[in-house]
Each structure stands twice: as C-alpha cells, then as structure tokens.
Design a protein around this motif. Structure first.
Motif, short mmCIF file in Angstrom:
data_model
loop_
_atom_site.label_atom_id
_atom_site.label_comp_id
_atom_site.label_asym_id
_atom_site.label_seq_id
_atom_site.Cartn_x
_atom_site.Cartn_y
_atom_site.Cartn_z
N VAL A 151 0.84 -1.21 0.00
CA VAL A 151 0.00 0.00 0.00
C VAL A 151 0.88 1.26 0.00
CG1 VAL A 151 -1.65 1.34 1.36
CG2 VAL A 151 -2.00 -1.11 1.05
N LEU A 152 1.94 1.26 0.80
CA LEU A 152 2.85 2.40 0.83
C LEU A 152 3.56 2.58 -0.51
CD1 LEU A 152 4.39 1.94 4.40
CD2 LEU A 152 2.84 3.76 3.66
N ALA A 153 3.96 1.45 -1.12
CA ALA A 153 4.62 1.52 -2.43
C ALA A 153 3.66 2.07 -3.48
CB ALA A 153 5.12 0.13 -2.83
N SER A 154 2.41 1.64 -3.42
CA SER A 154 1.41 2.12 -4.37
C SER A 154 1.19 3.63 -4.24
CB SER A 154 0.09 1.37 -4.15
OG SER A 154 -0.88 1.80 -5.08
N MET A 155 1.16 4.12 -3.01
CA MET A 155 0.98 5.55 -2.78
C MET A 155 2.14 6.35 -3.39
SD MET A 155 -0.40 5.33 1.16
CE MET A 155 -0.27 7.09 1.45
N SER A 156 3.36 5.81 -3.25
CA SER A 156 4.53 6.49 -3.83
C SER A 156 4.43 6.51 -5.35
CB SER A 156 5.81 5.79 -3.39
OG SER A 156 5.98 5.86 -2.00
N MET A 157 4.01 5.40 -5.94
CA MET A 157 3.91 5.33 -7.39
C MET A 157 2.81 6.26 -7.91
SD MET A 157 6.24 3.37 -8.56
CE MET A 157 7.36 2.05 -8.07
N ILE A 158 1.71 6.35 -7.18
CA ILE A 158 0.63 7.27 -7.57
C ILE A 158 1.13 8.71 -7.53
CG2 ILE A 158 -1.61 8.20 -6.86
CD1 ILE A 158 -2.30 5.35 -5.88
N ASN A 162 1.46 2.31 -14.73
CA ASN A 162 1.69 0.87 -14.94
C ASN A 162 2.27 0.20 -13.69
OD1 ASN A 162 0.75 0.40 -17.58
ND2 ASN A 162 2.58 1.36 -18.44
N GLU A 163 3.12 0.93 -12.97
CA GLU A 163 3.68 0.36 -11.74
C GLU A 163 2.61 0.21 -10.68
OE1 GLU A 163 6.69 -0.85 -11.45
OE2 GLU A 163 7.02 -0.32 -13.56
N ALA A 170 -0.48 -0.47 -11.30
CA ALA A 170 -1.23 -1.66 -11.71
C ALA A 170 -0.49 -2.94 -11.32
CB ALA A 170 -1.46 -1.63 -13.22
N ALA A 171 0.84 -2.94 -11.49
CA ALA A 171 1.62 -4.12 -11.11
C ALA A 171 1.52 -4.37 -9.60
CB ALA A 171 3.08 -3.92 -11.52
N ILE A 172 1.53 -3.29 -8.82
CA ILE A 172 1.38 -3.44 -7.38
C ILE A 172 -0.02 -3.93 -7.03
CG2 ILE A 172 1.32 -2.17 -5.19
CD1 ILE A 172 3.54 -0.36 -6.35
N ASP A 173 -1.03 -3.49 -7.78
CA ASP A 173 -2.40 -3.98 -7.56
C ASP A 173 -2.47 -5.50 -7.73
OD1 ASP A 173 -3.66 -1.64 -6.85
OD2 ASP A 173 -4.11 -1.06 -8.92
N VAL A 174 -1.71 -6.03 -8.69
CA VAL A 174 -1.67 -7.49 -8.87
C VAL A 174 -1.11 -8.15 -7.61
CG1 VAL A 174 -0.67 -9.40 -10.19
CG2 VAL A 174 -1.46 -7.35 -11.38
N SER A 175 -0.03 -7.58 -7.09
CA SER A 175 0.58 -8.14 -5.86
C SER A 175 -0.38 -8.01 -4.68
CB SER A 175 1.89 -7.41 -5.55
OG SER A 175 2.83 -7.60 -6.59
N ILE A 176 -1.11 -6.91 -4.59
CA ILE A 176 -2.09 -6.75 -3.53
C ILE A 176 -3.19 -7.80 -3.67
CG2 ILE A 176 -3.93 -5.22 -2.68
CD1 ILE A 176 -2.05 -2.86 -3.24
N GLY A 177 -3.62 -8.06 -4.91
CA GLY A 177 -4.60 -9.11 -5.14
C GLY A 177 -4.10 -10.47 -4.67
N ASP A 178 -2.80 -10.73 -4.89
CA ASP A 178 -2.21 -12.00 -4.43
C ASP A 178 -2.30 -12.14 -2.92
OD1 ASP A 178 -1.57 -12.49 -7.07
OD2 ASP A 178 0.55 -11.94 -6.86
N ILE A 179 -2.01 -11.03 -2.21
CA ILE A 179 -2.08 -11.07 -0.75
C ILE A 179 -3.51 -11.31 -0.28
CG2 ILE A 179 -1.68 -9.79 1.38
CD1 ILE A 179 0.88 -10.56 -0.04
#
Length: 561
Positions: free
Chosen positions: A242-249, A255-256, A258-267
């Motif tokens: 979540v912190l990484a996603s906020m930084s990317m936003i 695209n990054e 979105a890639a983090i969203d995939v990892s969040i979905g995995d968790i």
C-alpha cells in the motif's frame, strides 16, 4: 546488476579514468581494423595493451563478432601482463575478457578470468584497486548465478559488499544498491530471513538519502512485500505494498501502480479475501489493457491470477476460461515478451489444469515451458523445478518410467548447480524414491530415501511432516529389502515422534501403530514402550497434519514457479 556495476556492453565501451570520469573511444577506422595483425613479439609495446582493449570495446559496441573482440581482449591482457605486470590494468582487462566469454556462453572460462582478476588485486590498499576487486566479485557472482550456483554467487556478492563498505562506509547510497542486489539473490535462493536483513538495510539507507515517497523507496518496499509474503507474513506485506502504491501514484507511475495492484490481489487471495482480490485484479487488468494492449503478457498474468482465484472459489468454468484467454496471448506473444515470461505463465497455468484434474494438458504445458528455458543461461534451477513437477504428474497418471526420467533430470541439474543440501532437493529425492519403488528399483529407492532423510532432518528437523514422511517411506523400503529390524527401528522412532506431537488417538498414529505391530508380529517381537506418556500430555493443539495418498506418505511438493 547494481547501478555502480556497468552492464557488459557499457563496460566494454568505457574505461575508468584516474579522475573518476570515463574515457570514450572514437570509432576505429575500418581499414585499420581489417588489416591490423599483431605479432607475438609486439606485445612488449606498452602502448599496445590499451589500444587492443579499446579495439575490443569498440568491436562489441559496433555489434561485430564477439569472437574477434575476445581475441583483441586476450591479446591486450597478454600485453598488460608483459609490460605492466599484475595490477589494476590487467585486472580490468580480465573483466572485459570474462564479459565477452559470458556473452558467448563460455561461463567456465569467464569464472577463471574473474577469479584471476580478484587474486591480482589481493593486498592492494588503494581505493581504485579495491573498487576494481569489488566489481570483479560482483561480476563473478553474476556468472555463478548464470551457471545456477546460487550459494557461490551469494558468497561473491557478500565479499564484494564487504570491500565496498570498507571503501565507502556503511551508509553510502551505493551500499544500499548492493544490499538490495543481495536481498534479491537470497530471495532467488529461497533464503528469506537473510533477504529480509539486507532489504531492511537498503530501506534504512534510502530513507536517509531519498525524499519521502520516492520511487526508490517504493521499489524497496515491493521487494520487502515479496519477502514477507514468502514467509507467510501477509499483513506486513500488504502494508508495504500500500505504501509503495501511494509512492507510485504520487509519481504518476500508472503501470507500476497496476503491477502493485496485482501483488495486492495475491495477498488478498492468500488471506481468502476473494472479493477484494477480484477488485484489485480487475483494476490492474483495466490499466494494462489500456496502456499495453489486450495481447500483452501483463494481461495474461492477470488472467492467470483470476483463473486461480475462481478455481479456489469453486467457479471452475470461469477458471478454465481465463486459462484459455492467457494461453491465446502466449501463443502469439507481442514483441518484447521474453521466453522466461511465457514459460513462467505456462507453468502457472499447468498448476491450475492439474488442480482441475487435467494432468495430460498440464504436462503438455510444462514440456513447452522446459523447451523455452532449457537453452537460457541461469535457468538450471527453474528447469529442474519444472522437471520435478512433471515427474509428479507422470507418477500421478501411472507413467512411472517417464516420472523416473524427469526426476533424474531434475536431480542431475540440482547437483550440478550446488543445491544438493536444500529442502527442495530433499523433497525431489523422496519423489525419485517413490518412482523407483514403482519400477521395482528398491535398492535405488532406499538410497534416495536415505539421502532425503539426511537433508530434511538437517533443514526441517525430525518433527516436520516431510521428514516423517521420508522416514515412513524408508521403513517400507527396508521391509521390502528384507531389512526387517531396520524397518522396525524406524517405525518405532516415527511412532514415538508422532505420539509426542499428535497424541495417541490421532489417526496417523494409529496407522503407524498398525504397521509396526504387523512387522513385530512377523519378527516375533513386542513394541518397546519406554517413556510412554498419558493421553492428556500427548495431545498438542498445534499438531501436524499428514497427507495420505494411497498406502504411501507423500511429502508436500509445492513446485509452483
């Protein structure tokens, strides 16, 4: 490769100057390159070594034959050795020689050149010599990694890090990059505790030197999330993502995100929060389709995740539909899709088909994955894992000889890559033993079970379900070989372990007890009941759960790659 280490092609184009800058070489006259002939006697010219090294770099940069570049580099190293003797110039030239050997697939020759370059600089105290030795260790680690010898690779990286810290101190940003590199190597070797230690060090240094919510910190947190997930620490992993996603936003990296969203979905899927997982995957899918196109490998990856999710939630038709959508993308890959990406996707889809009880289709996908990877350097362990998974599926469908061949290939690769002490290797040995039993190679089966027992005892301990499963298989094998006393000793040991951990009323304990009493009856003995404990003391709320398949105990075989 850490930023301070130049990629092979760049390294061949540039040379370090005494002032820390770069010396760029102008293109060589083609006529000169074609007509130049260097006699052995002329290697005594002190100007020849630098000139030949320049030619080697320029040859690689121009895309010409790497064999010609290698010839120039080797002659340059001979000239440096004659004129200047052992030292920085010769070591640097050997780095170039090793890089060209690696590009040609001659990894043993590359290792030899790099090891020599490191020895040449032993005992030198100047910072320039130390950093050249650091580069040698890192390049040697990369080469061992390509061979598949991860333990040696990690040892080289750690030696390089120590040298780098001695020169730069412990908080230099370049130290963070090397620590991150080591963390990634430990992840690849499935050594997650060590990986976490180096990743924490990376985060600490980057927090000191980078602005809040930087892209660098986001990258570190994604790696830390991967490590936490591998350890089963899902909540901390989710926090890092979540912190990484906020930084990317904040940095407009769509695209990054979105890639983090995939990892969040995995968790979320690991936590059985399926609705939230679907939402995360669908968010990522929308972005990937709009920015990369509907036939991109990133889209296929999300399809695979959704297929797995729908299988877990019992929606088998939807699961298979998503698998087919991913396979259509992999059948006509877009430009830029690597063989590794396709092979990884095929392996994951194979696992879903196996779960859907379609082993033949799963096998076909694994065979395609092996063909894609078998000629790529550094893929020994991945190929071994896939071949071991193929062996399990061949065994499941009764094709025991093909199972034996697959396990044999996997074991050979794992031994060659220096991974003969890992739990993964022990599990594969156990599966190989089971295949040998089906082929009536009982003596061979016993040898494999014995080696697997030694490894799993050391890595897992005696109480672990996989270790006890191997003990059980070994006892059955000894019984088949007529070594009844040895079989009884093992069964008594297993029964003692399981009674202590599971309690006397557990079904698994009861099964082992019946096997033991049958053997004791045949041999005219009675059970040694020393140290018997009461039922109340034997019950453990955290008891192990053993899986049974037929009459054999199968060790857990998680080979999803």
């Amino acid at each position: 490769m850490p930023p301070q280490m130049q990629p092979f092609a760049d390294y061949l184009r540039t040379a370090p100057q005494a002032d820390g800058g770069e010396r760029r070489t102008p293109p060589l006259n083609r006529t000169v390159k074609k007509t130049l002939v260097v006699e052995e006697s002329s290697l005594d010219n002190p100007d020849l070594g630098p000139f030949l090294l320049k030619m080697a770099r320029e040859t690689i940069a121009s895309g010409e034959s790497p064999v010609k570049a290698l010839d120039f580099a080797i002659r340059a190293s001979k000239s440096f050795e004659r004129c200047a003797g052992p030292g920085l110039e010769l070591a640097t030239c050997l780095h170039v020689v090793a890089a060209i050997h690696s590009s040609l697939g001659r990894l043993d020759e590359a290792v030899e050149a790099l090891e020599r370059s490191i020895l040449l600089l032993e005992g030198e105290n100047e910072s320039g010599h130390a950093m050249a030795q650091f580069s040698g260790y890192m390049q040697l680690g990369d080469t061992y990694s390509m061979i598949g010898q991860l333990d040696r690779a990690i040892s080289c990286y750690e030696s390089g890090l120590k040298i780098q810290m001695d020169v730069l101190g412990e908080s230099d940003p370049r130290i963070a990059e090397t620590c991150r590199y080591l963390a990634e190597a430990h992840v690849q070797a499935m050594q997650f505790e060590q990986a976490e230690k180096f990743c924490k060090k990376t985060l600490e240094i980057h927090k000191e030197h980078c602005s809040p919510a930087s892209l660098t910190e986001a990258t570190d947190r994604r790696l830390m999330a991967l490590i936490c997930e591998a350890k089963g620490d899902y909540e901390p992993a989710l926090e890092h993502l979540v912190l990484a996603s906020m930084s990317m936003i904040a940095n407009a990296q769509e695209n990054e995100v979105a890639a983090i969203d995939v990892s969040i979905g995995d968790i979320y899927m690991s936590l059985c929060r399926f609705d939230e997982a679907v939402f995360a995957y669908q968010k990522a899918l929308t972005v990937f389709k709009s920015t990369k196109g509907e036939s991109h490998s990133c889209v296929a990856l999300v399809f695979i995740r959704l297929a797995d999710l729908y299988y877990r939630t019992g929606k088998l038709r939807e699961s298979k539909s998503y698998c087919e959508n991913a396979l259509r993308i992999y059948s006509k890959p877009v430009v830029g899709t690597t063989a590794g990406e396709i092979a990884s996707g095929l392996t994951e889809i194979s696992g879903i088909y196996e779960a859907l009880n379609e082993p033949e289709e799963a096998l076909k996908l694994l065979q395609k994955a092996v063909k894609l990877l078998q000629d790529i350097p550094g893929q020994y362990r991945t190929v071994a894992g896939i071949e071991a998974q193929m062996g399990v599926m061949f065994y499941m469908v009764g094709r025991y000889m093909e199972a034996w061949k697959s396990f044999e290939n996997a074991i050979t690769k794992l031994r060659a890559s220096g991974e003969k002490k890992s739990t993964f290797f022990g599990i594969v040995l156990n599966q190989m033993g089971l295949a040998c039993v089906q082929l009536y190679k009982i003596v061979d089966a016993a040898k494999h079970f014995e080696e697997a027992r030694t490894i799993l005892e050391r890595e897992y301990g005696t109480y672990h379900s996989d270790t006890l499963g191997v003990y059980s298989n070994l006892a059955a094998t000894y019984d088949a070989l007529g070594r009844v006393e040895d079989a009884i000793d093992i069964l008594e040991y297993i029964l003692k372990m399981r009674e202590e951990k599971l309690g006397t009323a557990n079904p698994d304990v009861d099964d082992e007890k019946k096997r033991l009493f049958e053997l004791l009856k045949e041999s005219g003995r009675v059970r040694n009941r020393k140290g018997k404990k009461s039922l109340e003391n034997l019950i453990d709320s955290n008891s192990l759960k053993m899986k049974k398949e037929g009459k054999k105990r199968w060790a857990a075989f998680g080979l999803r790659t």
